[in-house]
Motif scaffolding. Structure first.
Motif, PDB file in Angstrom:
ATOM      1  N   LEU B  30       0.859  -1.193   0.000  1.00  7.81           N
ATOM      2  CA  LEU B  30       0.000   0.000   0.000  1.00  7.81           C
ATOM      3  C   LEU B  30       0.888   1.234   0.000  1.00  7.81           C
ATOM      4  O   LEU B  30       1.679   1.429   0.913  1.00  7.81           O
ATOM      5  CB  LEU B  30      -0.888  -0.003   1.260  1.00  7.81           C
ATOM      6  CG  LEU B  30      -1.685   1.253   1.574  1.00  7.81           C
ATOM      7  CD1 LEU B  30      -2.744   1.532   0.515  1.00  7.81           C
ATOM      8  CD2 LEU B  30      -2.354   1.139   2.953  1.00  7.81           C
ATOM      9  N   SER B  31       0.770   2.059  -1.055  1.00  6.78           N
ATOM     10  CA  SER B  31       1.490   3.339  -1.000  1.00  6.78           C
ATOM     11  C   SER B  31       0.463   4.443  -0.857  1.00  6.78           C
ATOM     12  O   SER B  31      -0.084   4.625   0.232  1.00  6.78           O
ATOM     13  CB  SER B  31       2.438   3.516  -2.183  1.00  6.78           C
ATOM     14  OG  SER B  31       1.787   3.369  -3.412  1.00  6.78           O
ATOM     15  N   GLY B  33      -2.506   4.542  -1.937  1.00  4.19           N
ATOM     16  CA  GLY B  33      -3.830   3.962  -1.729  1.00  4.19           C
ATOM     17  C   GLY B  33      -4.907   4.495  -2.665  1.00  4.19           C
ATOM     18  O   GLY B  33      -6.064   4.074  -2.593  1.00  4.19           O
ATOM     19  N   GLN B  34      -4.546   5.383  -3.589  1.00  8.39           N
ATOM     20  CA  GLN B  34      -5.572   6.034  -4.401  1.00  8.39           C
ATOM     21  C   GLN B  34      -6.138   5.101  -5.476  1.00  8.39           C
ATOM     22  O   GLN B  34      -7.198   5.357  -6.042  1.00  8.39           O
ATOM     23  CB  GLN B  34      -5.041   7.326  -5.026  1.00  8.39           C
ATOM     24  CG  GLN B  34      -4.488   8.294  -3.993  1.00  8.39           C
ATOM     25  CD  GLN B  34      -5.509   8.685  -2.938  1.00  8.39           C
ATOM     26  OE1 GLN B  34      -6.428   9.448  -3.205  1.00  8.39           O
ATOM     27  NE2 GLN B  34      -5.379   8.147  -1.723  1.00  8.39           N
ATOM     28  N   VAL B  37      -7.101   1.341  -2.490  1.00  2.00           N
ATOM     29  CA  VAL B  37      -8.233   1.363  -1.551  1.00  2.00           C
ATOM     30  C   VAL B  37      -9.556   1.052  -2.269  1.00  2.00           C
ATOM     31  O   VAL B  37     -10.303   0.181  -1.820  1.00  2.00           O
ATOM     32  CB  VAL B  37      -8.287   2.682  -0.742  1.00  2.00           C
ATOM     33  CG1 VAL B  37      -9.532   2.738   0.119  1.00  2.00           C
ATOM     34  CG2 VAL B  37      -7.041   2.819   0.130  1.00  2.00           C
ATOM     35  N   PRO B  38      -9.842   1.698  -3.410  1.00  2.00           N
ATOM     36  CA  PRO B  38     -11.066   1.295  -4.114  1.00  2.00           C
ATOM     37  C   PRO B  38     -11.058  -0.192  -4.515  1.00  2.00           C
ATOM     38  O   PRO B  38     -12.090  -0.860  -4.417  1.00  2.00           O
ATOM     39  CB  PRO B  38     -11.090   2.188  -5.361  1.00  2.00           C
ATOM     40  CG  PRO B  38     -10.242   3.360  -5.016  1.00  2.00           C
ATOM     41  CD  PRO B  38      -9.205   2.881  -4.043  1.00  2.00           C
ATOM     42  N   ILE B 105      -6.254  13.796  -4.600  1.00  2.00           N
ATOM     43  CA  ILE B 105      -5.636  12.522  -4.972  1.00  2.00           C
ATOM     44  C   ILE B 105      -4.147  12.713  -5.231  1.00  2.00           C
ATOM     45  O   ILE B 105      -3.327  11.868  -4.873  1.00  2.00           O
ATOM     46  CB  ILE B 105      -6.376  11.917  -6.182  1.00  2.00           C
ATOM     47  CG1 ILE B 105      -7.744  11.423  -5.698  1.00  2.00           C
ATOM     48  CG2 ILE B 105      -5.576  10.794  -6.836  1.00  2.00           C
ATOM     49  CD1 ILE B 105      -8.695  11.034  -6.779  1.00  2.00           C
ATOM     50  N   ARG B 106      -3.779  13.852  -5.778  1.00  4.38           N
ATOM     51  CA  ARG B 106      -2.352  14.119  -6.012  1.00  4.38           C
ATOM     52  C   ARG B 106      -1.583  14.286  -4.698  1.00  4.38           C
ATOM     53  O   ARG B 106      -0.374  14.101  -4.667  1.00  4.38           O
ATOM     54  CB  ARG B 106      -2.180  15.361  -6.895  1.00  4.38           C
ATOM     55  CG  ARG B 106      -2.711  15.153  -8.303  1.00  4.38           C
ATOM     56  CD  ARG B 106      -2.111  16.131  -9.281  1.00  4.38           C
ATOM     57  NE  ARG B 106      -2.549  17.497  -9.104  1.00  4.38           N
ATOM     58  CZ  ARG B 106      -3.635  18.029  -9.647  1.00  4.38           C
ATOM     59  NH1 ARG B 106      -4.418  17.289 -10.398  1.00  4.38           N
ATOM     60  NH2 ARG B 106      -3.938  19.296  -9.466  1.00  4.38           N
ATOM     61  N   ARG B 108      -1.900  12.356  -2.163  1.00  2.00           N
ATOM     62  CA  ARG B 108      -1.637  11.015  -1.610  1.00  2.00           C
ATOM     63  C   ARG B 108      -0.980  10.085  -2.623  1.00  2.00           C
ATOM     64  O   ARG B 108      -0.078   9.342  -2.286  1.00  2.00           O
ATOM     65  CB  ARG B 108      -2.950  10.361  -1.143  1.00  2.00           C
ATOM     66  CG  ARG B 108      -3.665  11.034   0.011  1.00  2.00           C
ATOM     67  CD  ARG B 108      -3.001  10.841   1.356  1.00  2.00           C
ATOM     68  NE  ARG B 108      -2.789   9.450   1.726  1.00  2.00           N
ATOM     69  CZ  ARG B 108      -1.917   9.050   2.655  1.00  2.00           C
ATOM     70  NH1 ARG B 108      -1.191   9.937   3.297  1.00  2.00           N
ATOM     71  NH2 ARG B 108      -1.763   7.781   2.944  1.00  2.00           N
TER      72      ARG B 108
END
Ligand SMILES: Cc1cc2nc3c(=O)[nH]c(=O)nc-3n(C[C@H](O)[C@H](O)[C@H](O)COP(=O)(O)OP(=O)(O)OC[C@H]3O[C@@H](n4cnc5c(N)ncnc54)[C@H](O)[C@@H]3O)c2cc1C
Ligand code: FES
Ligand code: FES
Lengths: 223, 295
Positions: B30-31, B33-34, B37-38, B105-106, B108
């Motif tokens: 997991l980095s 997660g963008q 996660v979905p 989003i950018r 994360r």
């Protein structure tokens, strides 16, 4: 497999702890565990921005982050806005949305406010394109965005006009804001600060705790 | 839908991450997660364990060193956006970042996570292709470099081993008379590309094209190289007809699918146009042509 762990977040200036499973999303922890339902869930997939909160000052989508990942962070939600030094009941952004009809159903509003707050923190005088870019991750079904843009412009103007006395432009690290700079020659501005949960804080990162604990401030609040 | 439950590990060094990856069964990294996660929420991924690399500070960098621009696994899209170095010298990177998703989003998502995701619609894969980039994969046997062309196998599938993580993505530092650009067609702000083209051109003393790199987004099962167009450009002087020809070759080499956003022939035509534009910008930024800006 029930593996939970305790996490501690500083939410709107107050430390809060809660038990979470690793799969618990930050948005659910905020809404359900901490009972701060101002943060909304719209799409659940990172598209709509209704769940936007600030984590360590940066806007993020709280439906795309696990609560455990925020352990130890500062989280700001829409509920924290009224406690900010620049707020007089409502925050200038909230007032802007009211004055400029920046909302209709209001579903997207908390996310818009957080995106707007992040923008103004970084860029106090944004142009229209910069405002539209800042809210480009936030969808609104109702307004057509025009009035949201105006609302944020309203807040930028109001914040710029706010005298340092309101705490609107608190000098941090010797970097006096534009309003404070003008009156620097007249000696220090009266300093009011604000209270969260009975504790005095000025909004500065290394707040000294207020007049009661620091003689330097006695020329401010107590004048 | 909730993600299925998993165990969450948070190593604080690359070596700890690697030993976790080695010892755990089918772990997922997991980095930002963008994208992950979905996928977990829709249960497209159901790992028992997640190795969260966000606490590995040594992976948080973006700098030039040893002839490369090096992008650590924790460099977020927003770090590229804020970088003066990028703004001044890496046209294609500067073009790309505001076109990726949206500001939240950018903040994360990471460039490395984006290439590891191997989404054919991901923008960064094309940029790395255009720059002849590579990734550094670190596993139990140490580091190895993987040229970007060898990374993408299928949609969402890379040539990485299960116990490897990408620690870095990198591209050679631009030389003199080099320019690059990225053009992307999308329906609205924040969307993935319907088609995208990254181009990089290096010119010799004589003003001829010494090296060309072209990567394409969303028009095949992975990010792909437009090698025929690259070859056609070699040794030539830049001019609109040449770039138009390169655009046609790129379109021929693309393999888009018809979908609700447009049919394949439309997308091919877009590849042609985007290629011409990206090549024009790249040549201009290399300082070898000046284009008239329409009033
Ligand atoms: C609404 C929305 C719009 C978007 N629009 C765009 C767009 O326009 N263009 C675009 O390019 N992207 C877009 N994205 C994707 C976004 O850019 C992601 O940030 C990115 O693709 C994934 O990066 P991440 O760091 O979040 O990775 P994660 O989601 O954490 O991981 C993605 C995958 O890579 C693996 N992985 C991550 N890091 C590593 C590593 N270091 N080594 C090995 N494997 C690793 C994970 O296990 C996972 O399988 C969008 C996403 C959303 C939600
Ligand atoms: S609920 Fe998080 S982006 Fe829509
Ligand atoms: S006011 Fe209704 S969604 Fe924005």
């Amino acid at each position: 497999m029930t593996n939970t762990r305790e996490i501690t977040l500083t939410v709107n200036g107050t430390e809060r702890s809660t038990e979470v499973e690793p799969r618990r999303l930050l948005v659910h922890a905020i809404r359900e565990d901490l009972d701060l339902t101002g943060t909304h869930i719209g799409c659940d997939t990172g598209n709509c921005g209704a769940c936007t909160v600030l984590v360590d000052g940066e806007p993020i989508k709280s439906c795309l982050m696990f609560a455990a990942q925020a352990d130890g962070s500062e989280v700001m939600t829409v509920e924290g806005m009224e406690d900010l030094p620049e707020s007089d009941g409502l925050h200038p952004l909230q007032e802007g949305f009211h004055e400029e009809h920046g909302l209709q159903c209001g579903y997207c509003t908390p996310g818009m406010l957080m995106a707007g707050k992040a923008l103004l923190d970084e860029n106090p005088d944004p142009d229209e394109a910069e405002i539209r870019e800042a809210i480009s991750g936030n969808l609104c079904r109702c307004t057509g965005y025009q009035n949201i843009v105006k609302s944020i412009e309203y807040a930028a103007d109001k914040l710029a006009a706010q005298p340092a006395a309101d705490g609107g432009t608190v000098a941090i690290d010797g970097d006096a804001g534009p309003a404070a700079a003008g009156s620097a020659a007249d000696g220090p501005e009266p300093f009011e600060g604000y209270e969260v949960d009975g504790e005095f804080t000025c909004g500065a990162e290394n707040c000294c705790g207020g007049p009661a604990t620091d003689a330097e401030h006695t020329g401010g609040d107590n004048v | 839908m909730k993600a299925a439950n998993f165990e969450h590990h948070e190593p604080t060094s690359v070596s700890k991450a690697v030993s976790l990856l080695e010892s755990l069964e089918e772990p997922t990294i997991l980095s930002g997660g963008q994208s992950l996660v979905p996928m977990l929420r829709f249960r497209l991924a159901r790992p028992d364990t997640v190795v969260d690399i966000n606490g590995i500070d040594e992976l948080d960098y973006l700098h030039e060193e040893g002839g490369y621009l090096k992008i650590g696994a924790l460099a977020r899209h927003a770090d590229v956006e804020d970088s003066e170095l990028i703004e001044e010298r890496y046209g294609s990177f500067a073009d790309t970042v505001p076109l990726v998703a949206d500001p939240q989003i950018r903040n994360r998502g990471t460039i490395v996570g984006s290439v590891a995701q191997a989404d054919p619609k991901g923008d960064w894969g094309s940029v790395l292709i255009a720059h002849d980039g590579e990734v550094v994969a670190t596993g139990p046997d140490g580091e190895r470099t993987v040229p970007i062309d060898e990374l993408f196998l299928l949609p969402y599938d890379t040539s990485l081993d299960e116990d490897e993580l990408i620690t870095e993505a990198r591209v050679p530092i631009p030389v003199e008379r080099e320019g690059s650009a990225y053009h992307k067609l999308k329906r609205k702000t924040g969307d993935y590309a319907m088609a995208g083209v990254a181009a990089r051109l290096i010119f010799d003393d004589d003003g001829r094209i010494e090296d060309a790199g072209i990567g394409m987004t969303a028009v095949d099962i992975t990010n792909v190289r437009a090698s025929d167009a690259e070859e056609r450009l070699g040794g030539e002087r830049p001019d609109p007809e040449l770039f138009a020809e390169a655009g046609e070759l790129a379109a021929e080499q693309s393999n888009p699918e018809s979908d609700e956003h447009g049919d394949a022939s439309y997308k091919e035509r877009m590849v042609e146009v985007l290629t011409q534009r990206a090549l024009g910008d790249a040549a201009e930024r290399a300082g070898v042509i000046k284009r008239r800006v329409s009033p």
